[in-house]
Design a protein around this motif. Structure first.
Motif, PDB file in Angstrom:
ATOM      1  N   ALA A  58       0.953  -1.052  -0.002  1.00  0.00           N
ATOM      2  CA  ALA A  58       0.126  -0.051   0.042  1.00  0.00           C
ATOM      3  C   ALA A  58       0.856   1.071  -0.023  1.00  0.00           C
ATOM      4  N   THR A  59       2.022   1.065   0.612  1.00  0.00           N
ATOM      5  CA  THR A  59       2.794   2.517   0.698  1.00  0.00           C
ATOM      6  C   THR A  59       3.356   2.796  -0.694  1.00  0.00           C
ATOM      7  N   TRP A  60       3.537   1.804  -1.603  1.00  0.00           N
ATOM      8  CA  TRP A  60       3.865   2.089  -3.005  1.00  0.00           C
ATOM      9  C   TRP A  60       2.600   2.250  -3.878  1.00  0.00           C
ATOM     10  N   LEU A  61       1.821   1.553  -3.816  1.00  0.00           N
ATOM     11  CA  LEU A  61       0.690   1.706  -4.606  1.00  0.00           C
ATOM     12  C   LEU A  61      -0.443   2.880  -4.492  1.00  0.00           C
ATOM     13  N   ILE A  62      -0.656   3.248  -3.253  1.00  0.00           N
ATOM     14  CA  ILE A  62      -1.403   4.315  -3.231  1.00  0.00           C
ATOM     15  C   ILE A  62      -0.790   5.817  -3.746  1.00  0.00           C
ATOM     16  N   PRO A  63       0.138   5.969  -3.610  1.00  0.00           N
ATOM     17  CA  PRO A  63       0.787   7.349  -4.195  1.00  0.00           C
ATOM     18  C   PRO A  63       0.748   7.114  -5.970  1.00  0.00           C
ATOM     19  N   PHE A  64       1.163   5.755  -6.164  1.00  0.00           N
ATOM     20  CA  PHE A  64       1.147   5.458  -7.749  1.00  0.00           C
ATOM     21  C   PHE A  64      -0.343   5.683  -8.127  1.00  0.00           C
ATOM     22  N   PHE A  66      -2.830   7.050  -7.075  1.00  0.00           N
ATOM     23  CA  PHE A  66      -3.207   8.870  -7.118  1.00  0.00           C
ATOM     24  C   PHE A  66      -2.678   9.414  -8.386  1.00  0.00           C
ATOM     25  N   PHE A  67      -1.508   9.346  -8.664  1.00  0.00           N
ATOM     26  CA  PHE A  67      -0.603   9.869  -9.761  1.00  0.00           C
ATOM     27  C   PHE A  67      -1.422   9.282 -10.976  1.00  0.00           C
ATOM     28  N   GLY A  97      -7.887   6.715  -7.791  1.00  0.00           N
ATOM     29  CA  GLY A  97      -6.807   5.951  -8.324  1.00  0.00           C
ATOM     30  C   GLY A  97      -6.145   5.345  -6.782  1.00  0.00           C
ATOM     31  N   ALA A  98      -5.947   6.373  -5.970  1.00  0.00           N
ATOM     32  CA  ALA A  98      -5.386   6.167  -4.680  1.00  0.00           C
ATOM     33  C   ALA A  98      -6.089   4.719  -3.859  1.00  0.00           C
TER      34      ALA A  98
END
Length: 168
Positions: A58-64, A66-67, A97-98
């Motif tokens: 989740a640390t990597w996928l949430i910002p990705f 959102f972008f 997306g987030a």
């Protein structure tokens, strides 16, 4: 390194198996009430592992996410949420997306394992919780084969061998 784990119904049989192994010069460990716990022995709790993995993903996928959502909304120019305005539309797309990234972190990162449980550690922990005892032997393949032969005399509920391949 190889491991052998035998499940015995009570303390008396676990101690007898331990002594029989000791007579043959085989070191073993008893897990159960009054002896080592699963955590002290290093029996990994699969729920803790699944939670850590889901958080890492989740640390990597949430910002990705959102972008990706923001970019998709920007590129397509869709006016899905008219009430939000042009910039708000992109932000809502990013938030969606987030949220998708968070779901991906849970499902791909081990959230299903958190809910269902997996691996052999959980059944062993359940047996310890039910008052059973485990006798564990660690050593070479020859040593674990010899220990298997000795432990079978005590009619264990389950006996399982594992080979440590070094993959974590």
């Amino acid at each position: 390194m190889n491991y052998l784990v035998a499940v015995l119904p009570d303390r008396i049989q676990a101690e007898a198996a331990y002594l029989a192994l000791e007579e043959e010069g085989i070191n073993s460990t008893i897990l159960g009430k009054g002896y080592k716990t699963a955590d002290e022995f290093g029996l990994i709790d699969p729920k803790d592992q699944a939670k850590k993995q889901a958080q890492l993903m989740a640390t990597w996928l949430i910002p990705f996410g959102f972008f990706a959502g923001f970019t998709f909304s920007l590129i397509t120019g869709l006016d899905t949420f008219a009430w939000a305005g042009e910039v708000g539309n992109h932000i809502v797309g990013g938030l969606l997306g987030a949220a998708s990234g968070a779901m991906g972190g849970v499902f791909v990162g081990g959230g299903v394992g958190l809910l269902v449980g997996s691996g052999d550690a959980l059944p062993y922990r359940n047996r310890l919780d039910a008052g059973k005892y485990l006798v564990a032997v660690q050593g070479s393949e020859t040593l674990t084969r010899q220990a298997t032969r000795i432990l079978r005399q005590f009619d264990p509920e389950n006996i399982q061998g594992y080979a440590d391949t070094g993959n974590v």
